[in-house]
Enzyme design. Sequence first.
Site, PDB file in Angstrom:
ATOM      1  N   ARG A 228      15.165   6.511   4.218  1.00  0.00           N
ATOM      2  CA  ARG A 228      14.125   6.050   5.122  1.00  0.00           C
ATOM      3  C   ARG A 228      12.759   6.169   4.451  1.00  0.00           C
ATOM      4  NH1 ARG A 228      17.065   3.642   8.045  1.00  0.00           N
ATOM      5  NH2 ARG A 228      17.141   3.658  10.326  1.00  0.00           N
ATOM      6  N   GLU A 257       7.596  -1.804   6.317  1.00  0.00           N
ATOM      7  CA  GLU A 257       8.598  -2.789   5.916  1.00  0.00           C
ATOM      8  C   GLU A 257       8.466  -4.019   6.800  1.00  0.00           C
ATOM      9  OE1 GLU A 257      12.476  -0.970   5.966  1.00  0.00           O
ATOM     10  OE2 GLU A 257      11.950   0.476   4.412  1.00  0.00           O
ATOM     11  N   HIS A 276      15.431  -2.696   1.475  1.00  0.00           N
ATOM     12  CA  HIS A 276      16.177  -1.925   2.474  1.00  0.00           C
ATOM     13  C   HIS A 276      17.542  -2.590   2.733  1.00  0.00           C
ATOM     14  CE1 HIS A 276      15.567   1.030   6.044  1.00  0.00           C
ATOM     15  NE2 HIS A 276      16.844   0.979   5.694  1.00  0.00           N
TER      16      HIS A 276
END
Length: 315
Positions: A228, A257, A276
């Site tokens: 994360r 993000e 991600h």
Amino acid sequence: MKMVLGYCEGDLRARLAEEFPGHEFVEAPTVAQQLEEVGDADAFYGWPGREVFLAAGRLRWIQCGGTGVDVVLATAEVADSDVVLTNMKGPHTAPMADHVFGMVITLAHRLREMWEAQARCEWDTASWHETLTELEGSTMGIVGLGGIGLAVARRARGFGMTVYGTDPRPVDSPHVDEAWGAERLGDLAAASDWLVVTAPLTPDTRGMVDGDVIGRMRPSSHLIAISRGGIVDEGALAEALRSGRLAGAALDVFDAEPLPPDSGFWDMPNVLITPHASAETAETFEGRRRILRENIRRYLSGEPLLYVVDKRAGY
């Protein structure tokens, strides 16, 4: 039962409707659709925001579509409620651990630079003389010895690496040479050639890998962030990379993000960026579907659900 599918890929809704006849499954990918549907919903699949959660009149269960629950727990009312929160553990661990070693090998053997040379049709063996790094005999430090961390540790063993790790609840694993408490994070950073961040994002872990921790890493070391954004102090990391106090980094997660186009990380030659996406395999999605279907079955039959989150701990 009515379940709002805030996260719905492929034919998931049709498969659920077929397997659980008599129950309602509604696709609602946008906030507007979620607000329209959640008022009379019993369950929600995905990561509802605060507005959606507060609009839920009779919600009893939230099933997140992955392991991270920080987005949902950012709504304080969720933590204070008796709504059961579950996540999914297992399907993501193998691909994420594989991704870590894809990054590690790319950095150790300078594969990106070699592929750039390939694009220029350059064959210059001398350019790589004594510039590559062997993994055997090096040390990997893992921040967070949960499912992902232990999957990384198993792979590190196969490469002949020494493995250390930190965790609030250190585990005894044959794949980890030494497991320490979270208070020894600085010692882990100092000992590691490769520092891999696999911890969940919680109030305790936010900003945990700060300038002091990064400052204890050796100039030849690399940092890998896979779980994360928000755990690593990105400003301190960027400064260490620019100044040469750290050899390189591989980052799959960020504070913001998508990563903004003006982020300095984009142009750093010693940084690998992925969006991600480390767990985005077909096998992961099928594994998540299996857990969702099993938890729906359990919910309807009144059985305990799988992977209930400790909302105070954050995982």
